[in-house]
Scaffold this active site. Structure first.
Site, PDB file in Angstrom:
ATOM      1  N   PRO A  66      33.668  52.000  56.024  1.00  0.00           N
ATOM      2  CA  PRO A  66      33.968  52.946  57.051  1.00  0.00           C
ATOM      3  C   PRO A  66      33.229  52.622  58.437  1.00  0.00           C
ATOM      4  O   PRO A  66      33.898  52.271  59.610  1.00  0.00           O
ATOM      5  CB  PRO A  66      33.404  54.149  56.740  1.00  0.00           C
ATOM      6  CG  PRO A  66      33.199  54.257  54.891  1.00  0.00           C
ATOM      7  CD  PRO A  66      33.199  52.844  54.695  1.00  0.00           C
ATOM      8  N   THR A  99      36.105  48.272  60.950  1.00  0.00           N
ATOM      9  CA  THR A  99      36.028  48.430  62.404  1.00  0.00           C
ATOM     10  C   THR A  99      34.631  48.868  62.488  1.00  0.00           C
ATOM     11  O   THR A  99      34.401  50.171  62.344  1.00  0.00           O
ATOM     12  CB  THR A  99      37.205  49.362  62.848  1.00  0.00           C
ATOM     13  OG1 THR A  99      38.316  48.862  62.671  1.00  0.00           O
ATOM     14  CG2 THR A  99      36.840  49.364  64.281  1.00  0.00           C
ATOM     15  N   LYS A 174      39.663  45.087  68.770  1.00  0.00           N
ATOM     16  CA  LYS A 174      40.177  46.067  68.090  1.00  0.00           C
ATOM     17  C   LYS A 174      39.990  47.562  68.549  1.00  0.00           C
ATOM     18  O   LYS A 174      40.601  48.391  68.358  1.00  0.00           O
ATOM     19  CB  LYS A 174      39.244  45.809  66.609  1.00  0.00           C
ATOM     20  CG  LYS A 174      39.529  47.245  65.749  1.00  0.00           C
ATOM     21  CD  LYS A 174      41.066  47.253  65.200  1.00  0.00           C
ATOM     22  CE  LYS A 174      40.940  48.379  64.383  1.00  0.00           C
ATOM     23  NZ  LYS A 174      42.532  48.752  63.867  1.00  0.00           N
ATOM     24  N   LYS A 249      35.536  57.858  65.406  1.00  0.00           N
ATOM     25  CA  LYS A 249      34.467  56.829  65.381  1.00  0.00           C
ATOM     26  C   LYS A 249      34.891  55.770  66.111  1.00  0.00           C
ATOM     27  O   LYS A 249      33.954  55.222  67.208  1.00  0.00           O
ATOM     28  CB  LYS A 249      34.317  56.324  64.182  1.00  0.00           C
ATOM     29  CG  LYS A 249      33.346  55.050  63.826  1.00  0.00           C
ATOM     30  CD  LYS A 249      33.764  54.269  62.445  1.00  0.00           C
ATOM     31  CE  LYS A 249      35.077  53.646  62.683  1.00  0.00           C
ATOM     32  NZ  LYS A 249      35.710  52.780  61.717  1.00  0.00           N
TER      33      LYS A 249
HETATM   34  P1  NAD Z   1      38.053  54.706  53.542  1.00  0.00           P
HETATM   35  O1  NAD Z   1      37.237  55.856  53.848  1.00  0.00           O
HETATM   36  O2  NAD Z   1      39.413  55.182  52.983  1.00  0.00           O
HETATM   37  O3  NAD Z   1      37.487  53.723  52.678  1.00  0.00           O
HETATM   38  C1  NAD Z   1      36.231  53.114  52.755  1.00  0.00           C
HETATM   39  C2  NAD Z   1      35.727  52.919  51.297  1.00  0.00           C
HETATM   40  O4  NAD Z   1      34.488  52.332  51.537  1.00  0.00           O
HETATM   41  C3  NAD Z   1      35.616  54.383  50.512  1.00  0.00           C
HETATM   42  O5  NAD Z   1      36.341  54.147  49.309  1.00  0.00           O
HETATM   43  C4  NAD Z   1      34.106  54.304  50.044  1.00  0.00           C
HETATM   44  O6  NAD Z   1      33.828  54.932  48.837  1.00  0.00           O
HETATM   45  C5  NAD Z   1      33.595  52.727  50.355  1.00  0.00           C
HETATM   46  N1  NAD Z   1      32.066  52.549  50.405  1.00  0.00           N
HETATM   47  C6  NAD Z   1      31.577  53.177  51.395  1.00  0.00           C
HETATM   48  N2  NAD Z   1      30.111  52.562  51.277  1.00  0.00           N
HETATM   49  C7  NAD Z   1      30.132  51.795  50.130  1.00  0.00           C
HETATM   50  C8  NAD Z   1      29.326  51.004  49.448  1.00  0.00           C
HETATM   51  N3  NAD Z   1      27.968  50.898  50.134  1.00  0.00           N
HETATM   52  N4  NAD Z   1      29.633  50.448  48.366  1.00  0.00           N
HETATM   53  C9  NAD Z   1      30.934  50.327  47.957  1.00  0.00           C
HETATM   54  N5  NAD Z   1      31.765  50.956  48.624  1.00  0.00           N
HETATM   55  C10 NAD Z   1      31.441  51.580  49.801  1.00  0.00           C
HETATM   56  O7  NAD Z   1      38.343  54.086  55.003  1.00  0.00           O
HETATM   57  P2  NAD Z   1      39.877  53.022  55.085  1.00  0.00           P
HETATM   58  O8  NAD Z   1      40.793  53.906  55.785  1.00  0.00           O
HETATM   59  O9  NAD Z   1      40.173  52.255  53.962  1.00  0.00           O
HETATM   60  O10 NAD Z   1      39.047  52.176  56.671  1.00  0.00           O
HETATM   61  C11 NAD Z   1      37.941  51.263  56.273  1.00  0.00           C
HETATM   62  C12 NAD Z   1      37.984  50.520  57.663  1.00  0.00           C
HETATM   63  O11 NAD Z   1      38.987  50.093  58.121  1.00  0.00           O
HETATM   64  C13 NAD Z   1      37.334  51.511  58.801  1.00  0.00           C
HETATM   65  O12 NAD Z   1      36.468  50.868  59.192  1.00  0.00           O
HETATM   66  C14 NAD Z   1      38.422  51.805  59.489  1.00  0.00           C
HETATM   67  O13 NAD Z   1      38.123  52.230  60.815  1.00  0.00           O
HETATM   68  C15 NAD Z   1      39.412  50.773  59.183  1.00  0.00           C
HETATM   69  N6  NAD Z   1      40.692  50.619  59.585  1.00  0.00           N
HETATM   70  C16 NAD Z   1      41.535  51.651  58.891  1.00  0.00           C
HETATM   71  C17 NAD Z   1      42.927  51.806  58.953  1.00  0.00           C
HETATM   72  C18 NAD Z   1      43.572  52.665  58.437  1.00  0.00           C
HETATM   73  O14 NAD Z   1      44.879  52.850  58.653  1.00  0.00           O
HETATM   74  N7  NAD Z   1      43.091  53.540  57.310  1.00  0.00           N
HETATM   75  C19 NAD Z   1      43.473  50.830  59.771  1.00  0.00           C
HETATM   76  C20 NAD Z   1      42.849  49.614  60.427  1.00  0.00           C
HETATM   77  C21 NAD Z   1      41.493  49.625  60.157  1.00  0.00           C
END
Ligand code: NAD
Length: 301
Positions: A66, A99, A174, A249
């Site tokens: 995250p 990100t 980004k 965020k």
């Molecule tokens: P999400 O919350 O669905 O996934 C994050 C995952 O990380 C969760 O499954 C959580 O359990 C895991 N996690 C956290 N700490 C951990 C640790 N110490 N060990 C193992 N696993 C851990 O978030 P997302 O939507 O997949 O987004 C991830 C990143 O990508 C973010 O930075 C977000 O801003 C970026 N992003 C998201 C999107 C989107 O459309 N969802 C698009 C582009 C970028």
């Protein structure tokens, strides 16, 4: 075939790891959420007992977490961090696709360099649909040679691969993109709400604007009005997309960047306020396109 350690199997990381496994790589994965591990097994990944085990024996490791605190906590030893850089051999490559703030990206990149590990900050764009389809855009900061070395792996998950510049440049690009996305999404919701309140059909209005000068990605590919676009989060109760809390965020990161650059960002600041207000109304975990709710009296539509 490359042995890849992949940490973070959320909305984005899950399908990204699945695409690497589909391409024939041995993908050792870990996430804190058990359900995401079950999905990863079905996608052909190898589930590890913890993050350290996931990167063991790998020359390439990818994280998709995250925020900056999670990325620092994984790779560094500071503040009780897991120090996973210490579990990799010199010469290995780490690609962080989260990100995060530029300072965290640079801190992990510098610590990696000190150990002889090559690091790229490689945030993505394209949403969960792009992650599932393997059509993400990768926006990469770091050494050119490291970017070129990573290209074949990134190509398993994405279609457009950009080298933005030195370490941290991927995150800067980004943040600019996501600030613009937030402005577009709020503006798209506002325009649709106005037209519908004046009697127009949201699908007809969306088609008209998408073929006119108001067209943008939020309107054309990620429409916020439920039912207009079958595959958009709006058509599944705003579940499983890009959570409002993550957009809040990113807008915070953009504001910090603007302060650092002494750059005026009035539209970005307004968008940040709107998404903050929306999050505070219990929508934190909903997809960010649910910002439409701010403009509607839901009892009428
Ligand atoms: P999400 O919350 O669905 O996934 C994050 C995952 O990380 C969760 O499954 C959580 O359990 C895991 N996690 C956290 N700490 C951990 C640790 N110490 N060990 C193992 N696993 C851990 O978030 P997302 O939507 O997949 O987004 C991830 C990143 O990508 C973010 O930075 C977000 O801003 C970026 N992003 C998201 C999107 C989107 O459309 N969802 C698009 C582009 C970028």
């Amino acid at each position: 075939m490359t042995r890849i350690g992949f940490i973070g199997l959320g909305n984005m990381g899950g399908p990204m790891a699945a695409n690497l496994a589909r391409a024939g790589h041995a993908v050792q994965v870990f996430d804190l959420v058990p359900e995401s591990l079950e999905r990863a097994i079905k996608a052909g990944c190898i589930v590890a007992g913890d993050a350290r085990e996931a990167v063991t024996g790998c020359d390439l490791a990818i994280s998709m977490l995250p925020a900056g605190e999670h990325v620092r906590g994984l790779w560094l030893s500071e503040g009780g961090g897991q120090d996973l850089l210490g579990a990799l051999p010199a010469g290995a490559q780490v690609i962080d696709c989260s990100t995060i703030d530029v300072a965290s990206a640079r801190a992990v990149g510098d610590a990696a360099k000190a150990r002889g590990i090559r690091f790229l900050d490689a945030p993505v764009s394209g949403g969960v649909t792009g992650a599932a389809a393997g059509t993400l855009t990768f926006i990469v900061g770091g050494e050119s040679a490291d970017f070129e070395a990573a290209r074949p792996i990134l190509a398993c998950m994405g279609q457009n691969l950009f080298h933005a510049g030195a370490l941290g440049a991927g995150q800067i690009a980004k943040m600019c993109n996501n600030m613009l996305l937030a402005i577009h999404m709020a503006g798209t919701a506002e325009a649709l709400a106005l037209g519908v309140k004046e009697g127009l059909d949201p699908g007809v209005l969306s088609t008209i604007m998408s073929k006119s000068s108001g067209n943008n990605w939020s309107l054309e590919r990620y429409n916020p009005w439920p039912g207009v676009m079958e595959n958009a989060p709006a058509s599944r109760g705003y579940e499983g997309g890009f959570m409002t809390r993550l957009m809040v965020k990113d807008l915070g990161l953009a504001m910090a960047l603007a302060e650092h650059a002494h750059s005026a960002v009035p539209m970005g600041a307004l968008a940040r306020n709107l998404f903050n207000l929306h999050a505070s109304q219990g929508r934190e975990s909903k997809d960010f396109s649910s910002i439409l709710d701010l403009y509607l009296d839901k009892s009428q539509y």
